[in-house]
Design a protein around this motif. Structure first.
Motif, PDB file in Angstrom:
ATOM      1  N   ARG A  85     -43.847  -0.266 107.727  1.00 48.41           N
ATOM      2  CA  ARG A  85     -44.701  -1.359 107.246  1.00 48.41           C
ATOM      3  C   ARG A  85     -46.089  -0.853 106.882  1.00 48.41           C
ATOM      4  N   LEU A  86     -46.602   0.110 107.637  1.00 46.86           N
ATOM      5  CA  LEU A  86     -47.925   0.654 107.362  1.00 46.86           C
ATOM      6  C   LEU A  86     -47.921   1.517 106.104  1.00 46.86           C
ATOM      7  N   LEU A  92     -53.114   3.544 101.726  1.00 42.66           N
ATOM      8  CA  LEU A  92     -52.962   4.320 102.960  1.00 42.66           C
ATOM      9  C   LEU A  92     -51.932   5.427 102.739  1.00 42.66           C
ATOM     10  N   SER A  93     -52.371   6.666 102.824  1.00 44.05           N
ATOM     11  CA  SER A  93     -51.459   7.797 102.692  1.00 44.05           C
ATOM     12  C   SER A  93     -50.664   7.987 103.985  1.00 44.05           C
ATOM     13  N   ASP A  94     -49.608   8.794 103.907  1.00 42.17           N
ATOM     14  CA  ASP A  94     -48.812   9.088 105.102  1.00 42.17           C
ATOM     15  C   ASP A  94     -49.663   9.747 106.171  1.00 42.17           C
ATOM     16  N   ASN A  95     -50.570  10.613 105.740  1.00 42.14           N
ATOM     17  CA  ASN A  95     -51.457  11.294 106.686  1.00 42.14           C
ATOM     18  C   ASN A  95     -52.377  10.291 107.376  1.00 42.14           C
ATOM     19  N   LYS A  96     -52.887   9.317 106.602  1.00 43.66           N
ATOM     20  CA  LYS A  96     -53.781   8.303 107.170  1.00 43.66           C
ATOM     21  C   LYS A  96     -53.033   7.401 108.148  1.00 43.66           C
ATOM     22  N   VAL A  97     -51.783   7.054 107.809  1.00 42.61           N
ATOM     23  CA  VAL A  97     -50.958   6.235 108.709  1.00 42.61           C
ATOM     24  C   VAL A  97     -50.730   6.968 110.028  1.00 42.61           C
ATOM     25  N   ASP A  98     -50.485   8.265 109.955  1.00 41.33           N
ATOM     26  CA  ASP A  98     -50.297   9.061 111.173  1.00 41.33           C
ATOM     27  C   ASP A  98     -51.554   9.052 112.039  1.00 41.33           C
ATOM     28  N   LYS A  99     -52.725   9.128 111.393  1.00 44.57           N
ATOM     29  CA  LYS A  99     -53.997   9.086 112.129  1.00 44.57           C
ATOM     30  C   LYS A  99     -54.176   7.735 112.815  1.00 44.57           C
ATOM     31  N   ILE A 100     -53.864   6.671 112.078  1.00 43.11           N
ATOM     32  CA  ILE A 100     -53.998   5.320 112.639  1.00 43.11           C
ATOM     33  C   ILE A 100     -53.088   5.153 113.845  1.00 43.11           C
ATOM     34  N   LYS A 101     -51.830   5.553 113.687  1.00 41.28           N
ATOM     35  CA  LYS A 101     -50.864   5.445 114.787  1.00 41.28           C
ATOM     36  C   LYS A 101     -51.302   6.276 115.989  1.00 41.28           C
TER      37      LYS A 101
END
Length: 363
Positions: A85-86, A92-101
């Protein structure tokens, strides 16, 4: 010269030394941030606003805005959402989603806990009174916060009247079996009546105008709009304390928007998503979610069994924590039966509908 060469290397060594010294300080700062968030949640008794993630792990204000634009208003909502969903959020890039998580995982524990810890956590769950002592006794104190309670039955069995009473009692202090919060009412059948709320408010010696001001009302016109109202609800609940969400009824629009066996799978999938969103709100904000449901006759029912069953199928059955079956009695009296519950024993209790809301049945 050798001396000059050594002097050139000194700044790099010093930098590495400072980096090594900085790592424990950085880790300590991260731990303090996590502790601050968890202490803030305990003090406020609610979820952590999504704005808390700003400047954490390189997250910018623009990243937070993207999350809010896509209905993520709390840290918990991000924690409970699947990664897919993110990644679907544009910007939001995959790298940014990983940072958020990664940042969210530091704040919201999603692993195992002991049964003792979970038992202690459940002590924070409130029970909102129904207005009837017999009904409260049957329900173990009232309608439980943090879960979905489904009420189903024929017309004129008291479903909507019970919802109206809960909209008032949820505003009572906790010591009076209230929830000390506001109510949110999603109406799909046009049954919401503010005058009824004024009458019930007087019974509990509450100011009728204040009671109405503390109830957010939304009329859903179709199933997509019904889902859209939940997104608005999440935004509202992130700003103010709510104790109750009512959806009256959760299934009425699905019976008209989806017709025939050809659309059954699509209907159930859409209904499942709506109920999942409600479940997330219940857990995220600690509110009691009450949904009403319609019934359908089953002509082939066995003798001795009820010829009525709630619509919505297994999707509805699995989403509801507690299911209550209402049926008519003599005059203003009604009967409530525990149809399904993980903690309440099977049983029945009489109650009645009066001008000032739900109360105990009279002989």
């Amino acid at each position: 010269s050798l001396l000059t060469h050594s002097r050139r290397k000194m700044p790099a060594r010093q930098k590495r030394k400072e980096e090594v010294q900085e790592q424990p300080r950085k880790k300590q700062k991260e731990e303090e941030v996590v502790q601050e968030a968890q202490e803030g949640e305990e003090e406020e008794g609610g979820p952590i606003p999504i704005q808390f993630l700003e400047n954490q792990g390189g997250l910018k204000a623009s990243d937070i805005k993207l999350l809010m634009d896509n209905a993520f208003f709390t840290v918990e909502s991000v924690a409970y959402a699947p990664r897919k969903r993110l990644t679907q959020i544009k910007g939001l890039s995959d790298n940014k989603v990983d940072k958020i998580k990664a940042e969210v995982d530091k704040i919201i524990p999603l692993g195992f806990c002991t049964a003792t810890e979970y038992h202690e956590a459940r002590k924070n769950i409130l029970s909102i009174t129904t207005g009837s002592r017999e009904l409260d006794k049957l329900l173990g104190g009232g309608f439980e916060t943090g879960s979905i309670t489904e009420i189903f039955g024929e017309f004129r069995t008291g479903k909507t009247q019970l919802c109206h009473t809960l909209c008032v009692t949820c505003q009572l202090p906790i010591e009076k079996s209230g929830g000390e919060g506001r109510a949110l009412f999603i109406d799909t059948e046009g049954t919401f009546r503010p005058q009824r709320l004024r009458d019930i408010a007087k019974r509990y010696e509450l100011d009728p105008d204040d009671v109405l001001d503390n109830i957010a009302y939304g009329k859903a016109h179709n199933t997509d709009h019904q889902n859209q109202l939940l997104i608005q609800a999440a935004a509202m609940m992130s700003e103010n304390r709510y104790a109750l969400i009512v959806v009256d009824s959760a299934t009425a629009l699905y019976r008209t928007d989806y017709t025939g066996r050809g659309e059954l799978a699509a209907r159930q999938q859409h209904l499942g998503q709506f109920l999942r969103a409600l479940s997330n709100l219940a857990e995220e904000f600690g509110v009691a979610v009450v949904i009403t449901n319609q019934v359908v006759a089953t002509p082939d029912a066995m003798p001795g069994t009820t010829p009525l069953k709630p619509i919505g199928g297994n999707i509805m059955a699995h989403a509801s924590t507690t299911r209550l079956f209402l049926r008519k009695g003599a005059r203003e009296n009604r009967l409530c039966k525990i149809f399904d519950s993980p903690s309440l024993p099977e049983g029945e209790a009489p109650f009645a509908i009066f001008e000032d809301g739900i109360g105990d049945a009279r002989d």
